[in-house]
Scaffold this motif. Structure first.
Motif, PDB file in Angstrom:
ATOM      1  N   GLY A 263       2.804   6.490  -1.460  1.00 27.07           N
ATOM      2  CA  GLY A 263       4.050   7.134  -1.914  1.00 27.07           C
ATOM      3  C   GLY A 263       4.508   6.655  -2.123  1.00 27.07           C
ATOM      4  O   GLY A 263       5.699   7.847  -2.880  1.00 27.07           O
TER       5      GLY A 263
ATOM      6  N   ARG B 209      -8.428  -1.728   0.118  1.00 22.64           N
ATOM      7  CA  ARG B 209      -9.028  -1.545   1.357  1.00 22.64           C
ATOM      8  C   ARG B 209     -10.429  -2.505   1.935  1.00 22.64           C
ATOM      9  O   ARG B 209     -10.880  -2.524   3.037  1.00 22.64           O
ATOM     10  CB  ARG B 209      -9.680   0.252   2.026  1.00 22.64           C
ATOM     11  CG  ARG B 209      -8.778   0.897   1.741  1.00 22.64           C
ATOM     12  CD  ARG B 209      -8.486   2.329   2.397  1.00 22.64           C
ATOM     13  NE  ARG B 209      -7.268   3.241   2.549  1.00 22.64           N
ATOM     14  CZ  ARG B 209      -7.137   3.891   1.279  1.00 22.64           C
ATOM     15  NH1 ARG B 209      -7.751   4.008   0.087  1.00 22.64           N
ATOM     16  NH2 ARG B 209      -5.845   4.741   1.247  1.00 22.64           N
TER      17      ARG B 209
ATOM     18  N   ASN C 185      11.283  -0.925   9.201  1.00 24.64           N
ATOM     19  CA  ASN C 185      11.598  -0.409   7.741  1.00 24.64           C
ATOM     20  C   ASN C 185      12.096   0.663   7.993  1.00 24.64           C
ATOM     21  O   ASN C 185      13.144   0.881   7.603  1.00 24.64           O
ATOM     22  CB  ASN C 185      10.332  -0.091   6.866  1.00 24.64           C
ATOM     23  CG  ASN C 185       9.722  -1.342   6.192  1.00 24.64           C
ATOM     24  OD1 ASN C 185       9.618  -0.952   4.848  1.00 24.64           O
ATOM     25  ND2 ASN C 185       8.696  -1.873   6.100  1.00 24.64           N
TER      26      ASN C 185
ATOM     27  N   MET D 116       1.120  -1.345   0.391  1.00 27.92           N
ATOM     28  CA  MET D 116      -0.319  -0.166   0.271  1.00 27.92           C
ATOM     29  C   MET D 116       0.952   1.136   0.264  1.00 27.92           C
ATOM     30  O   MET D 116       0.351   2.675  -1.204  1.00 27.92           O
ATOM     31  CB  MET D 116      -1.303  -0.375   1.522  1.00 27.92           C
ATOM     32  CG  MET D 116      -2.259  -0.839   1.554  1.00 27.92           C
ATOM     33  SD  MET D 116      -3.444   0.080  -0.548  1.00 27.92           S
ATOM     34  CE  MET D 116      -4.311   0.885   1.094  1.00 27.92           C
TER      35      MET D 116
HETATM   36  C1  HEM Z   1       9.369   7.723   2.202  1.00 29.83           C
HETATM   37  C2  HEM Z   1       8.514   8.242   2.291  1.00 29.83           C
HETATM   38  C3  HEM Z   1       6.785   8.984   1.964  1.00 29.83           C
HETATM   39  C4  HEM Z   1       6.343   9.280   1.295  1.00 29.83           C
HETATM   40  C5  HEM Z   1       6.327  10.696   1.101  1.00 29.83           C
HETATM   41  C6  HEM Z   1       4.887   9.024   2.029  1.00 29.83           C
HETATM   42  C7  HEM Z   1       3.692   9.338   1.402  1.00 29.83           C
HETATM   43  C8  HEM Z   1       2.232   8.953   1.353  1.00 29.83           C
HETATM   44  C9  HEM Z   1       0.901   9.121   1.075  1.00 29.83           C
HETATM   45  C10 HEM Z   1       0.746  10.541   0.255  1.00 29.83           C
HETATM   46  C11 HEM Z   1       0.404   8.013   1.117  1.00 29.83           C
HETATM   47  C12 HEM Z   1      -1.618   8.502   0.857  1.00 29.83           C
HETATM   48  C13 HEM Z   1      -2.425   8.848   2.066  1.00 29.83           C
HETATM   49  C14 HEM Z   1      -3.849   8.692   2.065  1.00 29.83           C
HETATM   50  O1  HEM Z   1      -4.111   7.475   1.437  1.00 29.83           O
HETATM   51  O2  HEM Z   1      -4.035   9.292   2.294  1.00 29.83           O
HETATM   52  C15 HEM Z   1       0.915   7.154   1.954  1.00 29.83           C
HETATM   53  C16 HEM Z   1       0.024   5.733   2.175  1.00 29.83           C
HETATM   54  C17 HEM Z   1       0.842   4.667   2.798  1.00 29.83           C
HETATM   55  N1  HEM Z   1       2.098   4.715   2.766  1.00 29.83           N
HETATM   56 FE1  HEM Z   1       3.647   5.768   3.280  1.00 29.83          FE
HETATM   57  N2  HEM Z   1       5.109   7.480   2.387  1.00 29.83           N
HETATM   58  C18 HEM Z   1       6.748   7.447   2.723  1.00 29.83           C
HETATM   59  C19 HEM Z   1       6.821   6.360   2.933  1.00 29.83           C
HETATM   60  C20 HEM Z   1       6.641   4.920   3.463  1.00 29.83           C
HETATM   61  C21 HEM Z   1       6.713   4.580   4.020  1.00 29.83           C
HETATM   62  C22 HEM Z   1       8.441   3.636   4.357  1.00 29.83           C
HETATM   63  C23 HEM Z   1       5.908   2.803   4.373  1.00 29.83           C
HETATM   64  C24 HEM Z   1       6.511   1.888   4.564  1.00 29.83           C
HETATM   65  C25 HEM Z   1       7.563   1.196   4.723  1.00 29.83           C
HETATM   66  C26 HEM Z   1       5.161   3.500   3.520  1.00 29.83           C
HETATM   67  C27 HEM Z   1       3.806   3.305   4.097  1.00 29.83           C
HETATM   68  C28 HEM Z   1       2.544   3.572   3.417  1.00 29.83           C
HETATM   69  C29 HEM Z   1       1.307   2.315   4.110  1.00 29.83           C
HETATM   70  C30 HEM Z   1       1.381   1.087   4.243  1.00 29.83           C
HETATM   71  C31 HEM Z   1       0.703   3.599   3.340  1.00 29.83           C
HETATM   72  C32 HEM Z   1      -0.870   3.549   2.916  1.00 29.83           C
HETATM   73  C33 HEM Z   1      -1.622   3.929   4.347  1.00 29.83           C
HETATM   74  C34 HEM Z   1      -3.385   3.348   3.985  1.00 29.83           C
HETATM   75  O3  HEM Z   1      -4.137   4.315   3.403  1.00 29.83           O
HETATM   76  O4  HEM Z   1      -4.183   2.400   5.196  1.00 29.83           O
HETATM   77  N3  HEM Z   1       5.213   5.153   3.355  1.00 29.83           N
HETATM   78  N4  HEM Z   1       2.392   7.461   2.294  1.00 29.83           N
END
Ligand code: HEM
Length: 225
Positions: free
Chosen positions: A147, A186, A213, A142
């Motif tokens: 992201g 989801r 992570n 996800m």
């Molecule tokens: C590198 C920088 C990162 C950015 C800029 C970023 C940004 C984002 C954004 C914009 C979303 C969407 C949020 C939404 O749906 O409202 C998201 C969701 C998510 N990110 Fe990241 N993320 C980053 C790093 C990570 C890392 C390192 C992990 C895990 C190893 C991760 C795991 C997730 C997961 C699991 C979601 C889904 C959340 C959900 O909708 O239930 N992200 N991220």
């Protein structure tokens, strides 16, 4: 008759927020920690060296080999099997990226860091805990379809990888619309038939997955930032 005997069971799914929302809310603080880390900040700022980016791709390879091996082993499991999406598999893309970034002998040039070994061991342990495996699946895939799409654009520009070679990991052409994919994912989380203990375990394991992570990234940051 006691009041407790008549009370509705608190686990009544209809009365609760969807599980996907609960999971995100309970783990978003851990997401922020992963996102605001020194290594990811450098990556997002386009300031990470190509060697640092390549090292991250290499560490991803070890994690996804484990994720996809355990995922295949659990393909028929009633819980984890709901997340068996062959079209999500990232290992072929990671291998193509590593070949582009390191050359044909890439396998001889990469090794897992101690943090990656710990992460991989935990993923493998989840072969016996399907709800925990879902936590690891969710945390990575996800993220990659959310992201990860920012990282794709930044890396393509920073390392002149615009033709896709070297950033194939972030390209999910087989999935169609990513927002629709995320919505469907989801729904699968929401329709999981988990008892209270299993649901709680999945949430806690997701927090651990974020932490593992973050430790992988911290290790890389010490060397490359
Ligand atoms: C590198 C920088 C990162 C950015 C800029 C970023 C940004 C984002 C954004 C914009 C979303 C969407 C949020 C939404 O749906 O409202 C998201 C969701 C998510 N990110 Fe990241 N993320 C980053 C790093 C990570 C890392 C390192 C992990 C895990 C190893 C991760 C795991 C997730 C997961 C699991 C979601 C889904 C959340 C959900 O909708 O239930 N992200 N991220």
């Amino acid at each position: 008759m006691s009041a407790t005997a008549e009370a509705p069971t608190p686990a009544s799914p209809a009365a609760e927020e969807p599980f996907s929302e609960r999971l995100k809310a309970a783990t978003w603080g851990d997401h922020s920690a992963a996102e605001n880390h020194g290594f990811t900040k450098a990556l997002l700022g386009g300031e990470l060296s190509l060697a640092g980016y390549t090292a991250m791709v290499a560490q991803h390879h070890f994690a996804y080999v484990a994720l996809e091996r355990v995922g295949r082993a659990l393909a028929d499991d009633p819980v984890a099997g709901r997340f068996h999406y062959p079209e999500l598999e990232r290992v072929p893309a990671l291998e193509a990226d590593l070949e582009h970034l390191l050359g044909g002998d890439w396998r001889d040039r990469i090794s897992p860091t101690p943090a990656t070994r710990t992460y991989v061991a935990r993923i493998e342990q989840m072969a016996d805990h399907p709800a925990g495996f879902v936590a690891h699946h969710y945390t990575r895939y996800m993220g990659d379809v959310s992201g990860g799409q920012f990282i794709r654009r930044i890396a393509a520009e920073a390392y002149a990888l615009a033709d896709g070679a070297g950033v194939a990991f972030y390209v999910f052409d087989g999935l169609g619309s990513l927002p629709e994919f995320r919505a469907g994912y989801r729904e699968r989380l929401d329709s999981l038939d988990l008892d209270r203990a299993a649901a709680g375990f999945l949430v806690q394991e997701t927090r651990l997955a974020y932490q593992l992570n973050t430790e992988v990234l911290a290790d890389l940051g010490r060397k490359h930032v």
